[in-house]
Design a protein around this motif. Structure first.
Motif, PDB file in Angstrom:
ATOM      1  N   TRP A   1       6.565  -1.181  10.562  1.00  0.00           N
ATOM      2  CA  TRP A   1       5.674  -0.895   9.434  1.00  0.00           C
ATOM      3  C   TRP A   1       4.877   0.391   9.627  1.00  0.00           C
ATOM      4  CZ3 TRP A   1       6.859  -3.598   5.351  1.00  0.00           C
ATOM      5  CH2 TRP A   1       7.509  -4.821   5.531  1.00  0.00           C
TER       6      TRP A   1
ATOM      7  N   LYS B   1       7.697   3.776   4.483  1.00  0.00           N
ATOM      8  CA  LYS B   1       7.263   4.663   3.391  1.00  0.00           C
ATOM      9  C   LYS B   1       7.584   3.984   2.062  1.00  0.00           C
ATOM     10  CE  LYS B   1       8.058   8.911   6.042  1.00  0.00           C
ATOM     11  NZ  LYS B   1       8.868  10.160   6.120  1.00  0.00           N
ATOM     12  N   SER B   2       6.555   3.765   1.276  1.00  0.00           N
ATOM     13  CA  SER B   2       6.734   3.039   0.015  1.00  0.00           C
ATOM     14  C   SER B   2       7.647   3.781  -0.953  1.00  0.00           C
ATOM     15  CB  SER B   2       5.376   2.777  -0.642  1.00  0.00           C
ATOM     16  OG  SER B   2       4.676   3.992  -0.846  1.00  0.00           O
ATOM     17  N   ASP B   3       7.635   5.132  -0.927  1.00  0.00           N
ATOM     18  CA  ASP B   3       8.492   5.874  -1.852  1.00  0.00           C
ATOM     19  C   ASP B   3       9.962   5.715  -1.490  1.00  0.00           C
ATOM     20  OD1 ASP B   3       7.853   7.317   0.493  1.00  0.00           O
ATOM     21  OD2 ASP B   3       8.508   9.204  -0.425  1.00  0.00           O
TER      22      ASP B   3
ATOM     23  N   PHE C   1      11.238   3.038  -0.053  1.00  0.00           N
ATOM     24  CA  PHE C   1      11.571   1.672  -0.462  1.00  0.00           C
ATOM     25  C   PHE C   1      11.734   1.591  -1.979  1.00  0.00           C
ATOM     26  CE2 PHE C   1      10.429  -2.688  -1.680  1.00  0.00           C
ATOM     27  CZ  PHE C   1      11.327  -3.414  -0.889  1.00  0.00           C
ATOM     28  N   SER C   2      10.854   2.240  -2.714  1.00  0.00           N
ATOM     29  CA  SER C   2      10.939   2.217  -4.180  1.00  0.00           C
ATOM     30  C   SER C   2      12.244   2.823  -4.667  1.00  0.00           C
ATOM     31  CB  SER C   2       9.754   2.983  -4.793  1.00  0.00           C
ATOM     32  OG  SER C   2       8.535   2.372  -4.448  1.00  0.00           O
TER      33      SER C   2
ATOM     34  N   TRP D   1      15.100   0.382  -4.348  1.00  0.00           N
ATOM     35  CA  TRP D   1      14.934  -0.957  -4.904  1.00  0.00           C
ATOM     36  C   TRP D   1      16.156  -1.436  -5.679  1.00  0.00           C
ATOM     37  CZ3 TRP D   1      12.699  -5.281  -4.128  1.00  0.00           C
ATOM     38  CH2 TRP D   1      12.651  -6.261  -5.126  1.00  0.00           C
TER      39      TRP D   1
ATOM     40  N   GLY E   1      12.568   0.738   3.935  1.00  0.00           N
ATOM     41  CA  GLY E   1      11.474   1.666   3.671  1.00  0.00           C
ATOM     42  C   GLY E   1      11.404   2.791   4.675  1.00  0.00           C
TER      43      GLY E   1
END
Length: 443
Positions: free
Chosen positions: A169, A173-175, A177-178, A181, A247
């Motif tokens: 974690w 990186k959330s971007d 992962f997004s 998706w 992510g």
């Protein structure tokens, strides 16, 4: 009291269940699931609930039906002797298919060390078959070493995968992962359905959880709890590790990786660490394959000892190794590897996982349905029966959904195999019926 102190505690059995399930089943999953995108992670929830229900029901079967034979014996309780054979037959084939998938996983992680293995369909096939025969021959020495090796090598997967669930974690990186998706714009129901066989693959082996009830303190309480906690523990590690990896590594790169956990550690740290993870994964796969080859041969031997399989599978050497049976199993797995040949390790792995799921789910259904008769024979109290029936319905619904989600090709293949199973049983059925009495003389 002294006898009780020698038995396994709830914590010990829970750990054993989780370790047995995790094995090498997880190491290729991130690549296969990345082909659908992060949306496939939702299937973990459904599979975790279904798997815990199945594990609990098998624990109940083991408590109230302590006879040998495992799933095959539970099936026989409800469906007769033919069900014992068909359950053994399909489970045997499922193990063989699973062994080929484990071999493919190992070759995927070997590819960076030996690039030729990743250069096409034939090298992948050669590498897989080479590992199958290496682990088959290694079992010729008997069971004394096999278990010890597997108990050590399995940590080669568990440590990196569980470790990633915790430390990964910091690199998440959330971007990334997004973006991963839902790259194919699938409907959520379709994405979940297509990934159910993949997530189920990671839980196969939960049926072995009840096999240690004789060595456990207070088995009626601890075996069901260990099944639930062990399955839940494995589920948590699976969900966290496959989520965090999506992510960190871009989806397109992850989907085409033959060694996803090595790729993520190389990105988190450096290529050398990635190579260490690859070496650990190969070690774990070979150790796991060594153990499952022995289990496959022993499954055939047990069926042969009961007159269900050809006697040749029951012949053992002075070292208690069923060598002839192992060789036959090796030939069968070679043919399976040949029939699913593909230049893409992840694609070939996916085909085998779907077929392994089907050939495992049918024995699950027949064995789970035996719980109703088992409880009736054991005169189980009504409150326990009511609770167990509710959990049984959850397990059955999941099994049916997983069968449907495996796809028409895998289900069709499974049905053809089962149809041949009925034919094979027809040839041996006379062994299990009483000789017909002489007809009375006509007056």
């Amino acid at each position: 009291m002294a006898e009780s102190s020698k038995k396994m505690s709830l914590m010990g059995l829970t750990t054993l269940v989780a370790v047995n399930m995790m094995g090498s089943g997880i190491i290729m999953l991130p690549s296969s699931m990345a082909q659908l995108g992060g949306v496939s992670l939702l299937s973990w929830i459904i599979t975790a609930v279904g798997s815990m229900a199945i594990a609990y029901c098998f624990a109940q079967c083991g408590i109230y039906c302590p006879r040998s034979g495992g799933m095959s014996a539970y099936s026989e309780e409800a469906h007769g002797k033919s069900a014992f054979f068909l359950c053994s037959f399909l489970y045997f084939l499922s193990l063989a298919i699973g062994n080929v998938a484990i071999g493919i996983s190992a070759v995927g992680y070997l590819t960076p060390f030996f690039p030729w293995l990743g250069s096409g369909a034939i090298p992948l096939f050669v590498g897989t078959v080479g590992l199958i025969w290496l682990t088959t021959v290694a079992n010729f020495g008997g069971p004394s070493i096999t278990g010890k090796i597997g108990a050590v090598t399995v940590w080669g997967v568990i440590i990196p995968v569980a470790g990633l669930s915790v430390i990964g974690w910091f690199w998440f990186k959330s971007d990334v992962f997004s973006a991963a998706w839902n790259p194919n714009n699938l409907a959520i129901s379709d994405a979940i359905g297509q990934s159910i066989p993949l997530t189920l693959w990671a839980f196969l082996g939960m049926e072995s959880a009840a096999q240690n009830s004789d060595a456990v303190e207070d088995p009626k309480r601890n075996v069901p709890l260990a099944c639930l906690f062990g399955t839940l523990g494995a589920a948590v590690v699976y969900v966290l590790s496959t989520t965090v990896i999506q992510g960190i590594v871009p989806n397109a790169e992850l989907a085409n990786s033959s060694a996803p956990f090595a790729a993520v550690y190389a990105q988190m740290f450096n290529p050398f660490i990635g190579q260490v993870i690859m070496a650990l994964a190969v070690m774990a796969c070979v150790g796991s394959l060594l153990g499952w080859q022995f289990t496959l041969a022993q499954t055939a031997k047990s069926a042969a000892d009961q007159g269900m399989f050809p006697r040749v599978f029951g012949r053992v050497t002075a070292l208690n190794a069923p060598i002839i049976g192992m060789v036959i199993c090796g030939v069968l797995q070679t043919l399976m590897a040949m029939s699913t040949i593909s230049p893409n390790a992840s694609e070939q792995f996916g085909k085998l996982v779907n077929l392994a799921a089907v050939t495992n789910l049918i024995p699950y259904v027949t064995a789970l349905s035996g719980l109703l008769v088992i409880m009736y024979k054991a005169k189980v109290d009504s409150a326990t029966v009511a609770r167990n029936v509710v959990v049984l319905m959850v397990a059955m619904l999941y099994s049916y959904y997983a069968l449907y989600a495996s796809g028409k090709d895998a289900v069709f293949g499974g049905m053809i195999v089962m149809a041949f199973g009925y034919l094979f049983y027809g040839f041996i059925a006379k062994r299990f019926v009483d000789a017909p009495s002489a007809s009375p003389a006509k007056p």
